[in-house]
Design a protein around this motif. Structure first.
Motif, PDB file in Angstrom:
ATOM      1  N   TYR A 139       6.529  28.769  18.910  1.00 29.03           N
ATOM      2  CA  TYR A 139       7.427  29.143  18.055  1.00 29.03           C
ATOM      3  C   TYR A 139       7.809  30.400  16.972  1.00 29.03           C
ATOM      4  O   TYR A 139       6.420  31.885  16.460  1.00 29.03           O
ATOM      5  CB  TYR A 139       7.874  27.981  17.270  1.00 29.03           C
ATOM      6  CG  TYR A 139       6.759  27.745  15.623  1.00 29.03           C
ATOM      7  CD1 TYR A 139       6.888  28.386  14.749  1.00 29.03           C
ATOM      8  CD2 TYR A 139       5.525  26.673  16.321  1.00 29.03           C
ATOM      9  CE1 TYR A 139       6.058  28.285  14.007  1.00 29.03           C
ATOM     10  CE2 TYR A 139       4.324  27.156  15.629  1.00 29.03           C
ATOM     11  CZ  TYR A 139       4.338  27.530  14.200  1.00 29.03           C
ATOM     12  OH  TYR A 139       3.694  27.678  12.944  1.00 29.03           O
ATOM     13  N   PHE A 140       8.688  30.923  16.508  1.00 32.18           N
ATOM     14  CA  PHE A 140       9.418  31.846  15.915  1.00 32.18           C
ATOM     15  C   PHE A 140       8.449  32.109  14.826  1.00 32.18           C
ATOM     16  O   PHE A 140       8.059  30.824  14.329  1.00 32.18           O
ATOM     17  CB  PHE A 140      11.155  32.424  15.799  1.00 32.18           C
ATOM     18  CG  PHE A 140      11.297  32.487  16.222  1.00 32.18           C
ATOM     19  CD1 PHE A 140      10.806  32.614  18.048  1.00 32.18           C
ATOM     20  CD2 PHE A 140      13.553  32.691  16.423  1.00 32.18           C
ATOM     21  CE1 PHE A 140      11.919  33.896  18.867  1.00 32.18           C
ATOM     22  CE2 PHE A 140      14.303  33.504  17.075  1.00 32.18           C
ATOM     23  CZ  PHE A 140      13.948  33.785  18.429  1.00 32.18           C
ATOM     24  N   PRO A 141       8.294  33.808  14.629  1.00 36.13           N
ATOM     25  CA  PRO A 141       7.656  33.433  13.433  1.00 36.13           C
ATOM     26  C   PRO A 141       7.185  33.494  12.418  1.00 36.13           C
ATOM     27  O   PRO A 141       7.364  34.998  11.391  1.00 36.13           O
ATOM     28  CB  PRO A 141       6.230  34.774  13.664  1.00 36.13           C
ATOM     29  CG  PRO A 141       6.828  35.235  15.215  1.00 36.13           C
ATOM     30  CD  PRO A 141       7.831  34.752  15.623  1.00 36.13           C
ATOM     31  N   GLY A 142       8.711  33.370  11.878  1.00 32.58           N
ATOM     32  CA  GLY A 142       9.570  33.334  10.893  1.00 32.58           C
ATOM     33  C   GLY A 142      11.014  33.484  11.330  1.00 32.58           C
ATOM     34  O   GLY A 142      10.835  34.261  13.210  1.00 32.58           O
ATOM     35  N   ALA A 143      11.956  32.979  10.922  1.00 33.90           N
ATOM     36  CA  ALA A 143      13.390  33.382  11.820  1.00 33.90           C
ATOM     37  C   ALA A 143      13.554  34.646  10.557  1.00 33.90           C
ATOM     38  O   ALA A 143      15.629  33.972  11.181  1.00 33.90           O
ATOM     39  CB  ALA A 143      14.035  31.906  11.696  1.00 33.90           C
ATOM     40  N   HIS A 144      13.216  35.311  10.314  1.00 36.30           N
ATOM     41  CA  HIS A 144      14.221  36.389   9.553  1.00 36.30           C
ATOM     42  C   HIS A 144      14.198  37.520   9.770  1.00 36.30           C
ATOM     43  O   HIS A 144      15.495  38.653  10.019  1.00 36.30           O
ATOM     44  CB  HIS A 144      12.787  37.413   8.737  1.00 36.30           C
ATOM     45  CG  HIS A 144      11.566  37.211   9.695  1.00 36.30           C
ATOM     46  ND1 HIS A 144      10.699  36.772  10.006  1.00 36.30           N
ATOM     47  CD2 HIS A 144      11.226  38.401   9.613  1.00 36.30           C
ATOM     48  CE1 HIS A 144       9.484  37.285  10.657  1.00 36.30           C
ATOM     49  NE2 HIS A 144       9.348  39.122  10.370  1.00 36.30           N
ATOM     50  N   ALA A 145      14.412  38.060  11.637  1.00 36.55           N
ATOM     51  CA  ALA A 145      14.609  38.364  11.771  1.00 36.55           C
ATOM     52  C   ALA A 145      14.963  38.783  13.887  1.00 36.55           C
ATOM     53  O   ALA A 145      13.486  38.336  14.523  1.00 36.55           O
ATOM     54  CB  ALA A 145      14.502  39.738  11.750  1.00 36.55           C
ATOM     55  N   TYR A 146      16.113  38.354  14.647  1.00 36.28           N
ATOM     56  CA  TYR A 146      16.441  38.200  16.195  1.00 36.28           C
ATOM     57  C   TYR A 146      17.961  38.428  16.399  1.00 36.28           C
ATOM     58  O   TYR A 146      18.695  38.572  15.620  1.00 36.28           O
ATOM     59  CB  TYR A 146      15.950  36.538  16.354  1.00 36.28           C
ATOM     60  CG  TYR A 146      16.696  35.439  15.715  1.00 36.28           C
ATOM     61  CD1 TYR A 146      18.433  34.622  16.123  1.00 36.28           C
ATOM     62  CD2 TYR A 146      16.877  34.834  13.973  1.00 36.28           C
ATOM     63  CE1 TYR A 146      18.615  33.423  15.571  1.00 36.28           C
ATOM     64  CE2 TYR A 146      17.485  34.074  13.585  1.00 36.28           C
ATOM     65  CZ  TYR A 146      18.548  33.648  14.532  1.00 36.28           C
ATOM     66  OH  TYR A 146      18.876  32.241  14.112  1.00 36.28           O
ATOM     67  N   VAL A 147      17.863  38.003  18.091  1.00 37.31           N
ATOM     68  CA  VAL A 147      18.976  38.864  18.117  1.00 37.31           C
ATOM     69  C   VAL A 147      19.215  37.922  19.560  1.00 37.31           C
ATOM     70  O   VAL A 147      18.197  38.084  20.325  1.00 37.31           O
ATOM     71  CB  VAL A 147      18.792  40.414  18.960  1.00 37.31           C
ATOM     72  CG1 VAL A 147      20.005  40.327  19.409  1.00 37.31           C
ATOM     73  CG2 VAL A 147      18.641  40.616  18.124  1.00 37.31           C
ATOM     74  N   MET A 148      20.759  37.356  19.038  1.00 38.85           N
ATOM     75  CA  MET A 148      21.091  36.260  20.848  1.00 38.85           C
ATOM     76  C   MET A 148      22.960  36.706  21.018  1.00 38.85           C
ATOM     77  O   MET A 148      23.275  37.878  20.636  1.00 38.85           O
ATOM     78  CB  MET A 148      21.250  35.445  19.995  1.00 38.85           C
ATOM     79  CG  MET A 148      21.898  34.716  18.968  1.00 38.85           C
ATOM     80  SD  MET A 148      22.265  33.111  18.562  1.00 38.85           S
ATOM     81  CE  MET A 148      20.599  32.105  18.251  1.00 38.85           C
ATOM     82  N   SER A 149      22.167  36.151  22.572  1.00 43.22           N
ATOM     83  CA  SER A 149      23.658  36.933  23.326  1.00 43.22           C
ATOM     84  C   SER A 149      24.626  35.849  22.649  1.00 43.22           C
ATOM     85  O   SER A 149      23.737  34.654  22.659  1.00 43.22           O
ATOM     86  CB  SER A 149      23.692  36.877  24.859  1.00 43.22           C
ATOM     87  OG  SER A 149      23.023  35.791  25.168  1.00 43.22           O
TER      88      SER A 149
END
Length: 215
Positions: A139-149
Motif C-alpha cells: 500500500y502507499f508508504p504514506g499518502a504525502h505525495a502522489y499524482v493521479m489522472s
C-alpha cells in the motif's frame, strides 16, 4: 499538471509546513497551491453519511483518532473530485511533504503513482530507477505525495464508496492492482507533529522522537 498541498488553514504549524512544502517544490520547478483541509470542525461523520461512505474502517483504531483520520481522507477525496471535475492530472501533497529532487515529466504511469519516500515502518526499494509497480509496500508508504489522472480519480472515488479507510492503506494493490511509484523518491516527509495519529501510531514513524507533538 495542477498541484495542491492539503493544509489545515487554522493550524499555524500546518500552514508553516505547507509553506515549506511549497518553497521546496518551487526550487524543483513545481508550483503548488494550498488546499483547505477538511477538519473535525466540519463534521466528517455527517459528510461520510451524506456521500454514502462507511466509517467502519476508521473505528476502534489504536493508531489514529477516527474523526481526524476521516477528515484527512475527505481532504484527499475532495482533491480526487477536483481532479475529475477539472479533467486535469493532479499532484496531491500533505503539509509535511518536502521536495528533495526534481520530477521528470511527463510521468508514465497507469492512473495513480506515488512520489513519496516511505515515512514509517519497513519497506523495499524498487528494482530500477524511474516508474515502477508499487514495490516499497503493498500500500502507499504514506499518502504525502502522489499524482493521479482523471481516470485514476474516477476509480478512487468509485472504490471509496465501499472501501473508505485511511488514505495510505486505501491505495493498496488489492484494490488498485496497477499502482505505481517513482524511484528514487523525489518527495519525503519532514514532520515534527501529527494531527491524526495517537502515540502508538507514531512509534513506527521514521522521524518520531521525544520532541514529536500530537496536536
Amino acid at each position: 499538471m495542477q498541484s495542491y498541498v492539503i493544509t489545515i488553514m487554522d493550524e499555524p504549524k500546518s500552514v508553516e509546513s505547507a509553506q515549506r512544502c511549497i518553497k521546496s517544490a518551487k526550487r524543483h520547478g513545481v508550483n503548488v497551491e494550498m488546499w483547505p483541509a477538511i477538519t473535525p470542525k466540519d463534521d466528517p461523520v455527517k459528510i461520510f453519511k451524506d456521500k454514502g461512505l462507511s466509517t467502519r474502517r476508521f473505528e476502534n483504531s489504536p493508531y489514529s483518532r477516527p474523526v481526524n483520520a476521516m477528515s484527512a481522507f475527505l481532504s484527499h477525496r475532495s482533491l480526487w473530485e477536483k481532479c475529475l471535475a477539472d479533467k486535469r492530472e493532479t499532484m496531491i501533497l500533505e503539509h509535511d511533504a518536502y521536495f528533495t529532487d526534481s520530477i521528470k515529466m511527463p510521468l508514465f504511469y497507469d492512473k495513480i503513482i506515488s512520489l513519496g519516500k516511505p515515512s514509517y515502518g519497513n519497506y523495499r526499494n524498487p528494482a530500477q530507477f524511474g516508474e515502477n509497480p508499487l514495490t516499497s509496500k503493498a500500500y502507499f508508504p504514506g499518502a504525502h505525495a502522489y499524482v493521479m489522472s482523471p481516470s485514476g480519480a474516477k476509480d478512487a472515488l468509485h472504490t471509496s464508496l465501499a472501501w473508505a479507510m485511511p488514505t495510505d492503506l486505501f491505495f493498496n494493490i488489492e484494490l488498485f492492482p496497477n499502482l505505481m511509484e517513482l524511484y528514487p523518491w523525489p518527495v519525503e516527509v519532514r514532520e515534527t507533529f501529527s494531527t491524526i495519529q495517537e502515540e502508538q501510531g507514531c512509534l513506527a514513524k521514521h522521524q518520531y522522537n521525544e520532541d514529536y507533538q500530537i496536536l
